[in-house]
Design an enzyme around this catalytic site. Structure first.
Site, short mmCIF file in Angstrom:
data_model
loop_
_atom_site.label_atom_id
_atom_site.label_comp_id
_atom_site.label_asym_id
_atom_site.label_seq_id
_atom_site.Cartn_x
_atom_site.Cartn_y
_atom_site.Cartn_z
N GLY A 193 0.87 -1.18 -0.13
CA GLY A 193 -0.03 -0.03 0.16
C GLY A 193 0.70 1.04 0.16
O GLY A 193 0.18 2.37 0.08
N ASN A 216 4.71 -0.32 -18.88
CA ASN A 216 4.63 -0.43 -17.66
C ASN A 216 3.33 -0.89 -17.23
O ASN A 216 2.55 -0.23 -16.56
CB ASN A 216 5.18 0.76 -16.70
CG ASN A 216 5.47 0.16 -15.39
OD1 ASN A 216 4.95 -0.80 -14.84
ND2 ASN A 216 5.96 1.10 -14.39
N TYR A 271 -2.86 2.44 -11.55
CA TYR A 271 -3.30 3.81 -11.59
C TYR A 271 -4.88 3.66 -12.15
O TYR A 271 -5.67 4.25 -11.52
CB TYR A 271 -2.68 4.63 -12.55
CG TYR A 271 -1.25 4.75 -12.17
CD1 TYR A 271 -0.84 4.89 -11.05
CD2 TYR A 271 -0.01 4.68 -13.26
CE1 TYR A 271 0.67 4.85 -10.67
CE2 TYR A 271 1.17 5.01 -12.81
CZ TYR A 271 1.67 4.89 -11.59
OH TYR A 271 2.84 5.26 -11.02
N GLY A 301 2.67 2.60 -2.37
CA GLY A 301 2.38 3.75 -3.59
C GLY A 301 1.32 4.31 -3.48
O GLY A 301 1.05 5.28 -3.81
#
Length: 159
Positions: A96, A125, A132, A98
């Protein structure tokens, strides 16, 4: 194990440099890093620094970092936060960290009435892109980034 996010200090310059090198290796570009610990200290912590850094710690040990700066949107008439780099050491991922750094910056953007919180990600990536997108970030597809650097920058500036 609770995570702690704090503003980086000049004493973190070596740690930030180490994370930058780890990130460059992950992005298959270690030879592209030109900075030094001293340059990081000067550029992030001098009185005229335009970028800021965060450190993510677990049990008092730095496990990741983020570097960000403010930009401006003429269309929104507001400043924004641009995340230049975010990196968590490979052995410390999936805890967690990031997401905690991103959430910290998102909250900062909201508190400071920023119009945007943006960053870039390498197209290959996939793990980061999926991460994201899992919380609502949207990839920009209509904009193409351009860059002038090194000899090309000097040549253009002096032409």
């Amino acid at each position: 194990m609770p995570l702690k996010i704090r503003n980086a200090s000049p004493q973190d310059s070596q740690t930030i440099f180490n994370f930058i090198m780890e990130l460059a290796i992950y992005e298959k570009a270690p030879n592209e890093v030109k900075t030094t610990v001293e340059e990081i200290e000067n550029s992030l912590f001098s009185s005229n620094a335009v970028a800021k850094a965060l450190i993510c710690e677990e049990e008092g040990v730095a496990i990741g970092f983020a570097v960000y700066f403010y930009n401006y949107s003429t269309w929104l008439g507001k400043k924004g936060i641009y995340l230049e780099d975010l990196y968590i050491s490979e052995s410390k991922r999936k805890r967690g960290a990031g997401k905690a750094l991103l959430k910290y910056l998102a909250q900062k953007a909201v508190q400071e009435d920023c119009g945007r919180f943006e960053w870039s990600c390498l197209d290959w990536n996939t793990p980061s892109r999926e991460f994201y997108e899992s919380f609502g970030a949207v990839a920009k597809t209509e904009w193409i980034g351009y860059r002038l650097e090194g000899k090309n920058l000097e040549k253009f500036a002096n032409s």
